[in-house]
Motif scaffolding. Structure first.
Motif, mmCIF file in Angstrom:
data_model
loop_
_atom_site.group_PDB
_atom_site.id
_atom_site.type_symbol
_atom_site.label_atom_id
_atom_site.label_comp_id
_atom_site.label_asym_id
_atom_site.label_seq_id
_atom_site.Cartn_x
_atom_site.Cartn_y
_atom_site.Cartn_z
ATOM 1 N N ALA B 274 20.026 -10.058 -4.378
ATOM 2 C CA ALA B 274 20.601 -10.868 -3.418
ATOM 3 C C ALA B 274 19.862 -12.362 -3.278
ATOM 4 N N LYS B 275 20.769 -13.156 -2.769
ATOM 5 C CA LYS B 275 20.299 -14.533 -2.661
ATOM 6 C C LYS B 275 20.023 -14.295 -1.224
ATOM 7 N N VAL B 276 18.941 -14.857 -0.757
ATOM 8 C CA VAL B 276 18.444 -15.003 0.739
ATOM 9 C C VAL B 276 18.783 -16.327 1.568
ATOM 10 N N MET B 277 19.433 -16.199 2.563
ATOM 11 C CA MET B 277 19.813 -17.404 3.362
ATOM 12 C C MET B 277 19.146 -17.500 4.791
ATOM 13 N N HIS B 278 18.926 -18.676 5.301
ATOM 14 C CA HIS B 278 18.425 -18.781 6.662
ATOM 15 C C HIS B 278 18.790 -20.294 6.940
ATOM 16 N N CYS B 279 19.230 -20.212 8.362
ATOM 17 C CA CYS B 279 19.586 -21.713 8.861
ATOM 18 C C CYS B 279 18.353 -22.574 8.981
ATOM 19 N N LEU B 280 17.135 -22.112 9.256
ATOM 20 C CA LEU B 280 15.930 -22.956 9.454
ATOM 21 C C LEU B 280 16.154 -23.443 10.836
ATOM 22 N N PRO B 281 14.980 -23.715 11.724
ATOM 23 C CA PRO B 281 13.615 -23.425 11.289
ATOM 24 C C PRO B 281 13.340 -21.621 11.347
ATOM 25 N N VAL B 282 12.442 -21.355 10.301
ATOM 26 C CA VAL B 282 12.253 -19.922 10.290
ATOM 27 C C VAL B 282 10.581 -19.822 10.577
ATOM 28 N N ARG B 283 10.382 -18.797 11.473
ATOM 29 C CA ARG B 283 9.000 -18.309 11.640
ATOM 30 C C ARG B 283 8.675 -17.336 10.471
ATOM 31 N N ASP B 291 6.782 -14.063 0.863
ATOM 32 C CA ASP B 291 7.264 -13.744 -0.608
ATOM 33 C C ASP B 291 8.654 -13.980 -1.006
ATOM 34 N N ILE B 292 9.499 -13.653 -0.004
ATOM 35 C CA ILE B 292 10.835 -14.138 -0.067
ATOM 36 C C ILE B 292 11.322 -15.567 -0.150
ATOM 37 N N LEU B 293 10.522 -16.273 0.881
ATOM 38 C CA LEU B 293 10.823 -17.748 1.254
ATOM 39 C C LEU B 293 10.314 -18.555 0.049
ATOM 40 N N ASP B 294 9.253 -17.967 -0.705
ATOM 41 C CA ASP B 294 8.660 -18.840 -1.891
ATOM 42 C C ASP B 294 9.178 -18.266 -3.069
ATOM 43 N N GLY B 295 9.838 -17.128 -3.119
ATOM 44 C CA GLY B 295 10.651 -16.460 -4.231
ATOM 45 C C GLY B 295 11.756 -17.095 -4.760
ATOM 46 N N GLU B 296 12.109 -16.391 -5.941
ATOM 47 C CA GLU B 296 13.399 -17.117 -6.674
ATOM 48 C C GLU B 296 14.803 -16.469 -5.815
ATOM 49 N N SER B 298 15.228 -16.774 -2.774
ATOM 50 C CA SER B 298 15.756 -17.774 -1.610
ATOM 51 C C SER B 298 16.483 -19.112 -1.948
ATOM 52 N N ILE B 299 17.674 -19.228 -1.262
ATOM 53 C CA ILE B 299 18.322 -20.421 -1.364
ATOM 54 C C ILE B 299 18.364 -21.173 -0.128
ATOM 55 N N VAL B 300 17.363 -21.158 0.779
ATOM 56 C CA VAL B 300 17.496 -21.922 1.923
ATOM 57 C C VAL B 300 17.159 -23.195 2.022
ATOM 58 N N THR B 301 16.611 -23.653 0.826
ATOM 59 C CA THR B 301 16.472 -25.282 0.627
ATOM 60 C C THR B 301 17.872 -25.941 0.160
ATOM 61 N N GLN B 302 18.349 -24.991 -0.899
ATOM 62 C CA GLN B 302 19.723 -25.487 -1.196
ATOM 63 C C GLN B 302 20.437 -25.564 0.159
ATOM 64 N N GLN B 303 20.587 -24.612 0.861
ATOM 65 C CA GLN B 303 21.416 -24.247 1.938
ATOM 66 C C GLN B 303 21.265 -25.747 2.985
ATOM 67 N N ALA B 304 19.893 -26.140 3.290
ATOM 68 C CA ALA B 304 19.523 -27.178 4.282
ATOM 69 C C ALA B 304 20.029 -28.401 3.585
ATOM 70 N N GLY B 305 19.936 -28.700 2.272
ATOM 71 C CA GLY B 305 20.509 -29.675 1.789
ATOM 72 C C GLY B 305 22.049 -30.033 1.786
ATOM 73 N N ASN B 306 22.777 -28.832 1.925
ATOM 74 C CA ASN B 306 24.235 -28.932 1.799
ATOM 75 C C ASN B 306 24.515 -29.065 3.062
#
Lengths: 323, 323, 323
Positions: B274-283, B291-296, B298-306
């Motif tokens: 699964a792809k992992v999403m979060h709206c940010l900010p995240v604690r 390990d998830i946020l820095d791993g493959e 995570s799509i949180v940066t793509q999500q934030a950019g969108n």
């Protein structure tokens, strides 16, 4: 126009009013006037309408607009000549103003009075020092004793209402500035400035009413009829400008007041179906009742909207004078 | 589209998503759409992504953009009808909103819930009063109970990932919204809004998992499968949306939780990569592990950019509907 | 140029200086260079000149400019790798920087040192993490140990004065950086940076004078003549750069000082009618006397004005390198 600090800087109120209403009809008619020019909006104090409407006005003229909250995004400025700056002030106006002046074609400044020292406030030390050291035209966004963008707006609004109502132009409208209650000591700026502009405009019968102890500086109020009975003042009024201010004589104090000075719809009965004005922000049900603000006689939203066109006329006039 | 407060304001989620992805491919394709128009971004609360991405979106459409931190650069607003304003509030929404509305073509507003009164928060008093009095289209930058720009972004991101992965389109993706731990009580906005949008979108199998006591308002969650075992929910998931929220029923509380709800890479094993999403900010390491946020996954940066493209699609749709 | 963090990022100081002076002569000569590009100015600390001059520079190049006071309009960022974020930090730089980077073509950042940990400050943890995670060119608006936009401005100003004075070019000018008193512990940034740039520039005889205990990091000062007697240093100086800084060795402390280090007109007698520089803000009559700042030898306003042209040269160079 080299600056816009008081009505004394204005060649013709009539021209400014005409220009403001022309911008209201066609906001982008001079969209290229400010091309390549920059305007700085500097705040030493909070602001809502002034902040936003002046930005809109500047953008309508094509100016690059930069807002800077000196107090929050910068640091505390020193205004005392010769100060040994070993306390909380970080930069002297003599150094900050020329730097800021070098970045902008026009500088706008908001700085409230202390209400501690009548002498300092009425000398307009802060804005006068800005003018002295900035080296570019300065526009007041409300200073220690005056708020000229508001007063120009007020006359624009009165003129607009008179035009649309097509009243018999042979009689001057009666405009009453009435003091209103508040819970804390406010500056005299709006009242001083409105008085100054109304007297200079001369196209209204101008009455000021306030409780004893709340006399304004005669420099501004001279020429107006001054009454201590609100009911007497309101009689046959066409416009009522409601505003609180603290005492000028016993500077910054709030002398006890007899009777209730808050305007209500009931009191409007005595008037000529007067339009009610206020510069906002207004403390509802303290300064002015809900029934007036939510009623048909209030023109406060129209008045607030006109802030844009007044600012646009002022900035355009300065650009045209200094190009 | 007259306003953008919830999914109910949207005619077609599909169209908005398509438009957002078209802007991502060509940000300046409608660079003149907003010419001569003005948009105000009003903040009653802090913001990072929303603040910046919405400005970028507006500038891409050629709008003049003015940001105003009402809480810091202005003053405290009153929202109670009939209030006698003798306390700390300086201006009533009934006076501020029409003034602001007169300066802008579109107003955007961020206002968080108090988490004190469920009734007030879920009545969306603040943004509804803005809408009532502003007189121009209002876009939510997150209100008391919803965050629709985030939810549109989330569906844009899921759609983008599905497109690029060219998965067999015959099976709907499984999307799991999972509650995550936090150290303080957070609003339900992002969860409510994501649920509302996922249900309206209908193009995913939608599961919500949270500890007992953290049930969302059924108005938003109805239609989703709701599970109290995270591990059960995660099985075969294609997307996991991680978010903390406080209790809706015992409003604003943080009921004690059994077990560890923080997502880790180990738990991803049960999913369909699964792809992992979060709206940010995240604690980090509280809500979601490094390990998830820095791993493959995570799509949180793509999500934030969108966020930019979602906002741009919404603003453009409003401009096109109101011109 | 991929970034602008220190003089090491610069290919040719001479080219940057030439370009800056060309922009001063013709501010809008590259008005279209930044079309469709966006620059973000991020502040973790207060700023006046840097904030405003960099915005003006960016607008002169046609860039869309967005200012964001992270500390006041956003929230507290975490910079520690692996942190369990259960305290006061709300978002990790690893998540915030890529999001911000996705919105902008260039990111500018101001972040002061803590003055608590020499190791952390001199590792430039904050700006280095931004660079690592932002994914777009980063410009320092003053970091923990350096202030390169100021130093470029300083060399632009010295070059401008030398040009206009048409001094015999066979002898290098003598430039003295002198420590000055202050009431609180300040960073070493401006002094470090000025030393680094003067040494790299090589077109002046460069002397640093400070009381014992105020030695700068040799990484920056190496190459300069270092004297502990201000009077000896000032002899025949052509330029005097006045600045306070706290101790580098006993990090952040303010060792007791013998004698009076505040520059006055009397001390200028020993110099070659030296021009006096300061980056501002300056504590009048603490760091530098009124008689100097208000006198003919001060070039602080010219220097402050040149901040625009230095920033414009840097931004233009980055745009040209990355297009």
């Amino acid at each position: 126009m080299k600056q816009f600090i008081s009505v004394d800087d204005v060649q013709s109120i009539h021209s400014l009013v005409t220009q403001a209403l022309a911008y209201k009809a066609n906001p982008l008619k001079d969209a290229g006037l400010g091309n390549g020019k920059k305007i700085g909006l500097l705040f030493l104090n909070p602001s809502l309408r002034t902040r936003v409407s002046t930005q809109v006005a500047a953008k309508n003229l094509g100016l690059e607009t930069i807002v800077f909250n000196i107090d929050k995004e910068g640091w505390v400025l020193e205004f005392e000549e010769g100060a040994v700056m070993n306390g909380s002030t970080v930069e002297h106006i003599k150094d900050a103003a020329p730097a800021l002046g070098s970045y902008f074609d026009i500088l706008c400044l908001r700085s409230f009075p202390s209400l501690q020292s009548k002498e300092d406030d009425y000398a307009e030390t802060i804005i006068q020092q800005f003018i002295k050291y900035a080296g570019v035209p300065v526009v007041s966004l409300e200073s220690a004793t005056l708020h000229p963008l508001q007063s120009l707006t007020d006359i624009v609004t009165i003129s607009e209402v008179l035009k649309s109502s097509q009243t018999n132009a042979t009689k001057k409208p009666k405009v009453v500035l009435t003091w209103a209650p508040h819970i804390k000591a406010l500056p005299q700026c709006v009242a001083n400035s409105f008085a100054e502009w109304m007297n200079a405009w001369g196209e209204a019968e101008f009455v000021i009413t306030h409780p004893e102890g709340y006399e304004l500086d005669e420099k501004f109020s001279k020429g107006a009829t001054i009454l201590h009975q609100q009911s007497e003042a309101l009689k046959d009024a066409d416009f009522i400008y409601v505003k609180n201010w603290s005492a000028y004589n016993d500077y910054g104090s709030m002398p006890a007041v007899n009777g209730d000075w808050m305007l209500t719809n009931e009191r409007l009965q005595q008037t000529n179906n007067a339009k009610v004005m206020h510069c906002l922000p207004v403390r509802r049900n303290v300064e002015l009742s809900d029934d007036i603000l939510d009623g048909e006689n209030s023109i406060v939203t129209q008045q607030a909207g006109n802030r844009v066109w007044a600012a646009q006329a002022v900035i355009a006039t300065i650009l045209n004078s200094n190009s």
